[in-house]
Every structure is written in structure tokens, then in C-alpha cells.
Design a protein around this motif. Structure first.
Motif, mmCIF file in Angstrom:
data_model
loop_
_atom_site.group_PDB
_atom_site.id
_atom_site.type_symbol
_atom_site.label_atom_id
_atom_site.label_comp_id
_atom_site.label_asym_id
_atom_site.label_seq_id
_atom_site.Cartn_x
_atom_site.Cartn_y
_atom_site.Cartn_z
ATOM 1 N N ASP A 29 0.822 -1.216 0.000
ATOM 2 C CA ASP A 29 0.000 0.000 0.000
ATOM 3 C C ASP A 29 0.850 1.257 0.000
ATOM 4 O O ASP A 29 0.514 2.246 -0.661
ATOM 5 C CB ASP A 29 -0.939 -0.009 1.215
ATOM 6 C CG ASP A 29 -1.935 1.140 1.153
ATOM 7 O OD1 ASP A 29 -2.401 1.455 0.039
ATOM 8 O OD2 ASP A 29 -2.243 1.711 2.207
ATOM 9 N N ASP A 89 0.521 7.213 3.743
ATOM 10 C CA ASP A 89 0.399 5.917 4.441
ATOM 11 C C ASP A 89 1.222 5.821 5.732
ATOM 12 O O ASP A 89 1.577 4.725 6.144
ATOM 13 C CB ASP A 89 0.795 4.771 3.481
ATOM 14 C CG ASP A 89 0.269 3.406 3.942
ATOM 15 O OD1 ASP A 89 -0.855 3.356 4.457
ATOM 16 O OD2 ASP A 89 0.992 2.408 3.783
ATOM 17 N N HIS A 112 -4.553 6.842 6.029
ATOM 18 C CA HIS A 112 -5.815 6.183 6.422
ATOM 19 C C HIS A 112 -5.724 5.493 7.777
ATOM 20 O O HIS A 112 -6.621 4.756 8.146
ATOM 21 C CB HIS A 112 -6.231 5.175 5.330
ATOM 22 C CG HIS A 112 -5.339 3.970 5.248
ATOM 23 N ND1 HIS A 112 -5.811 2.692 5.455
ATOM 24 C CD2 HIS A 112 -4.013 3.837 4.992
ATOM 25 C CE1 HIS A 112 -4.806 1.829 5.319
ATOM 26 N NE2 HIS A 112 -3.719 2.505 5.036
ATOM 27 N N HIS A 113 -4.622 5.709 8.485
ATOM 28 C CA HIS A 113 -4.496 5.138 9.838
ATOM 29 C C HIS A 113 -5.099 6.079 10.877
ATOM 30 O O HIS A 113 -5.224 7.277 10.630
ATOM 31 C CB HIS A 113 -3.021 4.921 10.184
ATOM 32 C CG HIS A 113 -2.335 3.936 9.302
ATOM 33 N ND1 HIS A 113 -1.549 4.315 8.249
ATOM 34 C CD2 HIS A 113 -2.356 2.589 9.293
ATOM 35 C CE1 HIS A 113 -1.084 3.232 7.632
ATOM 36 N NE2 HIS A 113 -1.569 2.176 8.246
ATOM 37 N N CYS A 132 -4.396 3.395 1.577
ATOM 38 C CA CYS A 132 -4.011 4.737 1.147
ATOM 39 C C CYS A 132 -4.039 4.824 -0.376
ATOM 40 O O CYS A 132 -4.352 5.879 -0.943
ATOM 41 C CB CYS A 132 -2.627 5.065 1.704
ATOM 42 S SG CYS A 132 -2.238 6.808 1.634
ATOM 43 N N ASP A 163 -3.478 -4.183 1.259
ATOM 44 C CA ASP A 163 -3.983 -3.656 2.537
ATOM 45 C C ASP A 163 -5.355 -4.215 2.917
ATOM 46 O O ASP A 163 -5.748 -4.121 4.082
ATOM 47 C CB ASP A 163 -4.032 -2.127 2.524
ATOM 48 C CG ASP A 163 -2.912 -1.532 3.385
ATOM 49 O OD1 ASP A 163 -1.851 -2.172 3.474
ATOM 50 O OD2 ASP A 163 -3.104 -0.441 3.964
HETATM 51 MN MN LIG Z 1 -1.846 1.369 4.228
#
Ligand SMILES: [Mn+2]
Length: 316
Positions: A29, A89, A112-113, A132, A163
Motif C-alpha cells: 500500500d 500511508d 488512512h491510519h 491509502c 492492505d
Molecule cells: Mn496502508
């Protein structure tokens, strides 16, 4: 459309030099988002200088190779200073593989975390995206100027696949499939990508066979396997390769909790997983933590293994 997307677009348009950063030990990712972003920017603005920087990752090297390789980066600080830094990411600043990102005139974070560090002048962080790479592909579709061509499509499709565990995890939505479908129309080839991701060394196949033959079970439904240095050497595997096998032990009927225990010098690490009870509490008791169903812990000595097994048994 979210305002931040317009801002990011405006910044990309404004800068002549854009450097794209990712995290240490990059995965599919990370590369997917980095090389996907590079592809759409270069197609739209061929006159701009666009660089990907980061570590080399063998298993996703078909996606691309960083223009500026870390740690052998030969550029001096002045190279970075007139650039726009975009970090993808990567939740925390210390995880960024090339720390020169701070030298850029401005920093954009796309991730996206769950946000841990609020770094960057502009942040687009959305945990609703399961990868991501999907964010980058989504971003590209909001602006007519952006075109995805085959290298970008392969990169982003790979990021989405890796991912989501190949569309297996709960974060996958209708949008994920729409975007994956869009990338197929831009040149991603499912068989080609699967062949790259599915290939394994003979050593790894034999190692997996060894694990299946020698895993340990308890009468209460816990399954585990211990890897030490001698065993890794026997199969020519790095620490990372050996510890990537944790999910082999998952999904066995009657065994809702599993662990891979890896000894490295004096360190005993536990990768604890569950498809039943939450096991993060157990990890917390052994110098660790993590998610409800996937956590890590450390044992001080081998006697503690029995304590860990007892704690797991209390949950099953
Ligand atoms: Mn990721």
C-alpha cells in the motif's frame, strides 16, 4: 468534494518539485500510494519534477523502485528545500523512512491510519479508506486533469489488494470495488499482479510445511509455534520473512487464538492473533499491546510462556 482535496490539488499545481515519502519497511500500500501519486502527477504535469523516496521492498518491487533510495540517499539538504513534501500511508513522524521530508517548503500528509501524530501543514486523514492507495485513486478521480496510466493503475490496485488482504477485511466498501474496477480499466491486470504477489521461494514453502507439521496446540484451543535463529537459518529466512507466517496458524477449527513466538538473540517476541476473544488485554500484561484481534507482546524469559498460555486460556 472535501475542501482538503482542492487544497492538495492546488499545492501540487503550485510546486515545480514534489517529493513523495512513505514509511519504513514499505508494504504494497505504501508503494501503491507513492507510485500511484507519482503517476497521476506526472501524467497531468509532465514538466514537474516528481520523485518517490524510500526503502527498497523486494516483494513489491514490480510496482516501482524509489528514485531516491534510503538509506543510501546521496542528495544534500538543498535538494529537498524547494520542494513540496507529500507523505503517504504513515501515521507517525518517526515512521517516515526519509526524514528529509521536514526540509520541504510545505508538508502534506495523506493517510488512512488512526491519526497519532498531527504532522504536516495540510492533512487528509480518513480512516474510512481501507488503503491509502484507494485514497490516491479517489483523489485522481475528482479532477479532470489527472489521468491514471498502467504503472499507476498497477501500483494502486496492488496497494488496495495488499492492505485489504485481497478484499477480505471489513474496511472494504462499495467504493473500494468501484475504484478497483476503475483501475482495471486503466491497465491493471489481475493475473499479472496476482502472479507477482503470490510467488514464494522454495525455502518459504518448505518453512510453511515445517510449521504445519510442528505447530503446538493446547487442550483449551490455543495454537502456537516457536521460531528461533537456528530454525530461520535452516530455511534461509530473515526475521521479517519468518514472522510474516503468523496467519498460517489462524482459521484452524477449534483454535480461536494463535501466536507466533520469535526468538532473536535475547529477545522473545510474541505475535498474538484471535478470531474469537479480544486478546489485546493479554498483550498488555506482557509488555505489549495493539488491536483487539491482533497484538504483540514480549516475554522476559521462557518461563513466561506458561503464564501467557494461562492468560489466553482464561479467555477461551
Ligand atoms: Mn496502508
Amino acid at each position: 468534494m472535501e475542501k482538503i482535496l482542492k487544497t492538495i490539488y492546488k499545492k501540487i499545481k503550485q510546486y515545480n518539485k514534489i517529493i513523495i515519502y512513505g514509511h519504513k519497511r514499505p508494504d504494497g500500500d505504501c508503494y501503491g500510494a507513492q507510485f500511484g501519486l507519482k503517476n497521476i502527477i506526472q501524467n497531468a504535469f509532465p514538466e514537474k519534477e516528481v520523485y518517490v523516496t524510500g526503502e527498497i521492498s523486494e516483494f513489491v518491487s514490480f510496482v516501482g523502485r524509489p528514485d531516491i533510495v534510503v538509506p543510501t540517499d546521496e542528495k544534500d539538504d538543498s535538494f529537498y528545500q524547494d520542494a513540496l513534501s507529500i507523505v503517504v500511508d504513515t501515521a507517525t513522524q518517526d515512521r517516515v523512512s526519509n526524514q528529509k521530508y521536514t526540509l520541504g517548503l510545505e508538508v502534506i500528509k495523506i493517510d488512512h491510519h488512526i491519526p497519532v501524530d498531527q504532522y504536516g501543514d495540510y492533512q487528509w486523514v480518513d480512516t474510512n479508506f481501507p488503503s491509502c492507495a484507494q485514497m490516491i485513486a479517489y483523489f485522481s478521480r475528482q479532477f479532470k486533469k489527472f489521468k491514471v496510466t498502467k504503472p499507476g493503475a498497477v501500483a494502486m490496485y496492488t496497494g488496495i489488494l495488499t492492505d485489504t488482504g485481497r478484499f477480505k477485511y471489513r474496511g472494504v466498501t462499495e467504493l473500494t470495488h468501484q475504484i478497483a474496477g476503475f483501475l482495471l480499466t486503466r491497465g491493471a491486470d489481475v493475473e499479472e499482479i496476482d502472479q507477482h504477489l503470490s510467488i514464494e521461494t522454495l525455502d518459504m514453502i518448505r518453512f510453511k510445511g515445517y510449521i504445519y507439521q510442528n505447530l503446538k496446540t493446547t487442550d483449551k484451543g490455543f495454537v502456537y509455534f516457536i521460531i528461533n535463529e537456528a530454525l530461520r537459518n535452516e530455511f534461509n529466512l530473515s526475521y521479517e520473512e519468518a514472522s510474516s507466517t503468523v496467519n498460517l496458524l489462524g482459521g484452524i477449527q477449534g483454535f480461536p487464538v494463535w501466536a507466533l513466538i520469535i526468538e532473536d538473540k535475547n529477545d522473545i517476541r510474541v505475535r498474538l492473533r484471535s478470531n474469537g476473544p479480544d486478546i489485546d488485554g493479554v498483550a498488555n500484561k506482557f509488555q505489549g499491546g495493539g488491536h483487539k484481534k491482533a497484538a504483540g507482546a514480549t516475554l522476559k524469559n521462557w518461563d513466561e510462556l506458561n503464564d501467557l498460555i494461562e492468560e489466553v486460556h482464561k479467555l477461551i
